[in-house]
Design a protein around this motif. Structure first.
Motif, PDB file in Angstrom:
ATOM      1  N   VAL A   1     -15.892  20.067  -8.586  1.00 38.23           N
ATOM      2  CA  VAL A   1     -17.181  19.987  -7.895  1.00 38.23           C
ATOM      3  C   VAL A   1     -17.831  18.675  -8.312  1.00 38.23           C
ATOM      4  N   LEU A   2     -18.071  17.806  -7.359  1.00 34.66           N
ATOM      5  CA  LEU A   2     -18.619  16.486  -7.649  1.00 34.66           C
ATOM      6  C   LEU A   2     -19.976  16.322  -6.965  1.00 34.66           C
ATOM      7  N   GLY A   3     -20.962  15.858  -7.759  1.00 33.50           N
ATOM      8  CA  GLY A   3     -22.276  15.583  -7.194  1.00 33.50           C
ATOM      9  C   GLY A   3     -23.335  16.611  -7.504  1.00 33.50           C
ATOM     10  N   ALA A   4     -23.102  17.513  -8.452  1.00 34.36           N
ATOM     11  CA  ALA A   4     -24.111  18.521  -8.819  1.00 34.36           C
ATOM     12  C   ALA A   4     -24.038  18.761 -10.320  1.00 34.36           C
TER      13      ALA A   4
ATOM     14  N   GLY B   1     -16.859   4.214 -10.032  1.00 32.50           N
ATOM     15  CA  GLY B   1     -17.704   4.788  -9.000  1.00 32.50           C
ATOM     16  C   GLY B   1     -19.159   4.868  -9.416  1.00 32.50           C
ATOM     17  N   PRO B   2     -20.011   5.386  -8.545  1.00 27.73           N
ATOM     18  CA  PRO B   2     -21.420   5.554  -8.896  1.00 27.73           C
ATOM     19  C   PRO B   2     -21.589   6.698  -9.892  1.00 27.73           C
ATOM     20  N   PRO B   3     -22.682   6.712 -10.671  1.00 31.22           N
ATOM     21  CA  PRO B   3     -22.921   7.832 -11.582  1.00 31.22           C
ATOM     22  C   PRO B   3     -22.891   9.151 -10.810  1.00 31.22           C
ATOM     23  N   THR B   4     -21.973  10.027 -11.183  1.00 33.68           N
ATOM     24  CA  THR B   4     -21.756  11.270 -10.434  1.00 33.68           C
ATOM     25  C   THR B   4     -21.387  12.392 -11.389  1.00 33.68           C
ATOM     26  N   PRO B   5     -22.174  13.447 -11.462  1.00 32.06           N
ATOM     27  CA  PRO B   5     -21.775  14.589 -12.295  1.00 32.06           C
ATOM     28  C   PRO B   5     -20.588  15.318 -11.681  1.00 32.06           C
ATOM     29  N   GLY B   6     -19.774  15.924 -12.536  1.00 31.91           N
ATOM     30  CA  GLY B   6     -18.621  16.661 -12.043  1.00 31.91           C
ATOM     31  C   GLY B   6     -18.224  17.769 -12.991  1.00 31.91           C
ATOM     32  N   ILE B   7     -17.559  18.768 -12.451  1.00 34.08           N
ATOM     33  CA  ILE B   7     -17.025  19.862 -13.271  1.00 34.08           C
ATOM     34  C   ILE B   7     -15.836  20.462 -12.543  1.00 34.08           C
ATOM     35  N   GLY B   8     -14.864  20.964 -13.299  1.00 36.03           N
ATOM     36  CA  GLY B   8     -13.703  21.582 -12.675  1.00 36.03           C
ATOM     37  C   GLY B   8     -12.836  22.286 -13.697  1.00 36.03           C
ATOM     38  N   PHE B   9     -11.701  22.762 -13.225  1.00 38.82           N
ATOM     39  CA  PHE B   9     -10.717  23.380 -14.117  1.00 38.82           C
ATOM     40  C   PHE B   9      -9.334  23.188 -13.524  1.00 38.82           C
TER      41      PHE B   9
END
Length: 423
Positions: free
Chosen positions: A131-134, A295-303
């Motif tokens: 998930v990118l952008g939150a 890239g631009p500053p972008t929060p991300g999370i995943g598994f």
């Protein structure tokens, strides 16, 4: 000696591949329910992507990557994981210009040169989401909830989520200082890898599987002890949402994960009875990774979860579905003209979506019936010279031992009725 497959790889054959298809279909179904879309990236990338994204000090980059020079003298690497690749695609294909967040999933092969063991291969397969952008805590909870509910859908039991916060660069700096101070007098007792990590990335020492290192880090400061107010608040909110959603979790202060890009939430899903190790999924937040690769500053999370390891857990817990017959009916055509007419009948049945087959070896009626029975086929469709002359088809129920005749004109409709009823 005949050429053999490379060590640490496997052939997925009929009888086994159906289990993979079942798992992959379940994965895709759950991802649709959560609103995730599939992404596919190249199986090889520029080596620099993984050096910058995964981290120079990780075992993956230092020891396990399949790296080669291509004919243009460029350094390329078979992907050892896919988060960095997804982030590269996010930047290169300007996905940040689309409505955010981007909720993506992938299923595919990865490559690491490591010692093969139970559930581990040099070419292995992973399912993962990104998930990118939150950056809200509820996003972390959704990611964990998705894999938790996937495992529940599959019927796995004995599950527990281990979760921790590894903090942000601000509180990580405080923890790094405290950890190095704690380990300074113990450095000589650490393994060679951890002695190198002492200066470059001491947090990774807590993740070392060497018994000596584990013993020397007992009582070491944890990231939880040094979280800043923002990271602490974020973590508490994640736990509150997980608890309310019924996810069984345990805070594990020593959980740091093996990759350099993690920030804030890190987690693993553990399961009982699966060989040498019990983790069947791992992931976390990586709020600096997209920026790290340009890239631009972008929060991300995943598994990411290993397909092979989850299948092993399903097998140990007897949760894999029973194999079903692949064909509903088998045409038994006796004679050249019957084969021609029968082939046309099969084409009509297949166009209706029915799985049907026919003998391709020119065997006798007796041997064709034996073959149909061995395959678990429900109906034998018998067409010989006598049936052709009378323009009929014999439909024999191989389960009940009963049979009926239908006109060739009505055969497709009659067989389709049985197929739709499942009888």
């Amino acid at each position: 000696m005949a050429i053999q497959r490379p060590k640490g790889t496997q052939d997925l054959l009929p009888g086994t591949i159906e289990q993979w298809q079942y798992l992959e279909e379940t994965i895709r179904s759950v991802c649709r329910e959560y609103g995730y879309e599939e992404i596919r990236t190249p199986m090889f990338e520029a080596t620099e992507l993984f050096q910058r994204g995964v981290g120079q000090t990780t075992d993956i980059v230092k020891k396990e990557m399949y790296t080669f020079q291509d004919k243009g003298d460029r350094s390329m690497t078979l992907r050892p994981e896919m988060t960095a690749s997804v982030c590269r695609a996010y930047v290169e294909d300007k996905l940040y210009g689309q409505p955010q967040p981007m909720k993506l999933y992938y299923i595919g092969p990865m490559f690491r040169y490591e010692r093969p063991q139970s559930g581990r291969f040099r070419q292995f397969h992973q399912f993962g989401i990104e998930v990118l952008g939150a950056d809200q805590p509820i996003v972390d909870a959704e990611v964990i909830s998705l894999v938790w509910n996937l495992y529940k859908r599959l019927g796995l039991i004995g599950l527990e989520v281990h979760v921790n916060s590894v903090g942000c660069p601000i509180c990580r700096a405080r923890h790094r200082e405290q950890l190095q101070e704690f380990l300074a007098a113990r450095k000589s007792k650490l393994c060679n890898d951890c002695q190198e990590r002492f200066e470059r990335n001491p947090l990774r020492i807590l993740d070392c599987k060497n018994p000596s290192c584990q013993e020397e880090t007992v009582g070491a400061p944890t990231t939880k002890d040094t979280l800043c107010e923002d990271c602490s608040t974020h973590f508490e909110k994640v736990l509150a949402i997980l608890g309310r959603a019924g996810v069984v979790y345990r805070v594990n202060p020593r959980l740091v994960r093996g990759l350099d890009y993690y920030t804030k939430t890190a987690f693993e899903v553990m399961v009982e009875e699966i060989g040498a190790q019990s983790a069947i999924c791992g992931g976390g937040r990586y709020d600096k990774l997209v920026e790290e690769i340009g890239g631009p500053p972008t929060p991300g999370i995943g598994f990411a979860m290993g397909i092979e390891r989850v299948l092993a857990a399903l097998q140990v817990q007897h949760k894999l579905p029973e194999e079903k017959p692949k064909l509903f009916a088998m045409l038994i055509a006796l004679g050249e003209q019957a084969q021609i007419e029968g082939f046309a009948l099969l084409s009509d049945l297949r166009s209706q979506g029915m799985p049907v087959g026919m003998d391709l070896l020119g065997r006798s009626l007796k041997n064709q019936l034996k073959s149909a029975n061995r395959q678990g086929v429900r109906y034998a469709l018998i067409l010989g010279e006598e049936e052709l002359a009378r323009k009929v088809l014999v439909i024999r129920d191989l389960t009940l031992g009963e049979q009926m005749e239908v006109s060739l004109v009505d055969a497709v409709e009659e067989i389709n009725k049985k197929y739709q009823r499942g009888v």
